[in-house]
Design a protein around this motif. Structure first.
Motif, short mmCIF file in Angstrom:
data_model
loop_
_atom_site.label_atom_id
_atom_site.label_comp_id
_atom_site.label_asym_id
_atom_site.label_seq_id
_atom_site.Cartn_x
_atom_site.Cartn_y
_atom_site.Cartn_z
N GLN A 1 0.85 -1.19 0.00
CA GLN A 1 0.00 0.00 0.00
C GLN A 1 0.88 1.24 0.00
O GLN A 1 2.01 1.20 0.52
N ASP B 1 0.93 6.84 4.09
CA ASP B 1 0.03 7.98 4.29
C ASP B 1 0.59 9.25 3.68
O ASP B 1 -0.17 10.17 3.37
N THR C 1 -3.08 0.04 -8.44
CA THR C 1 -4.54 -0.07 -8.44
C THR C 1 -5.07 1.13 -7.65
O THR C 1 -4.30 2.02 -7.28
N GLN C 2 -6.34 1.15 -7.36
CA GLN C 2 -6.89 2.26 -6.58
C GLN C 2 -6.34 2.28 -5.15
O GLN C 2 -6.29 3.32 -4.53
N THR C 3 -5.92 1.12 -4.64
CA THR C 3 -5.50 1.04 -3.24
C THR C 3 -4.10 0.47 -3.01
O THR C 3 -3.60 0.54 -1.90
N HIS C 4 -3.50 -0.15 -4.02
CA HIS C 4 -2.24 -0.87 -3.84
C HIS C 4 -1.28 -0.67 -5.01
O HIS C 4 -1.68 -0.23 -6.07
#
Length: 159
Positions: free
Chosen positions: A11, A14, A44-47
């Motif tokens: 991921q 932050d 991807t959208q998150t990873h």
């Protein structure tokens, strides 16, 4: 000479921003180019998902660099294997942006409507990234995202 293939997902941290992507890819491309590593990095959208191939010591060191890179967190190894030949004829790092993973593409490739990295097997991760890296239009659009971010034509709004 035996080579190693390694696949991982992680991921963004932050503090990660898309404007950092050009610098991250530049650093990866320089390292991989110097140590005969070919790789595909997808977002991807998150990873992020990453597959690299090359000499074992160089690939292991590159993996270690990712583990300690403050741009990423929760690094998970899909798998690692010794290989006789490369699956990817990519350069040091081909980049694939999130919009490449349309519902149609995911269904065609994996029989799934979207990508959930935590549910992919090592084999599916390799197949997915190989198929995406073979599509030159996807790579061109992905490079355009990086170029736009580098020119600061991209902005983010935090809520």
């Amino acid at each position: 000479m035996k080579l190693t293939r390694l696949a991982l997902y992680c991921q963004p941290s932050d503090t990660f921003r898309l404007t950092s992507l050009a610098g991250i890819l530049k650093k990866n491309r320089e390292y991989n180019g110097n140590f005969d590593i070919s790789a595909v990095m997808a977002m991807t959208q998150t990873h992020f998902m990453y597959v690299m191939e090359g000499p074992r010591e160089a690939v292991s060191h590159a993996f270690s660099n990712i583990m300690w890179d403050t741009n990423f967190r929760n690094v998970v190894l899909f798998g690692m294997e010794e290989i006789d030949q490369r699956m990817y004829d990519a350069g040091p790092v081909d980049f694939i942006s999130a919009d490449a993973f349309s519902v149609e593409f995911c269904r065609e490739t994996l029989k799934m409507p979207r990508i959930l990295p935590s549910l992919l097997s090592f084999e599916n991760a390799k197949r997915l990234l190989l198929k995406a890296s073979e599509k030159r239009d996807i790579l061109a659009k992905s490079q355009q995202l990086i170029d736009d971010c580098a020119r600061e034509d991209y902005f983010e709004i935090a809520v």
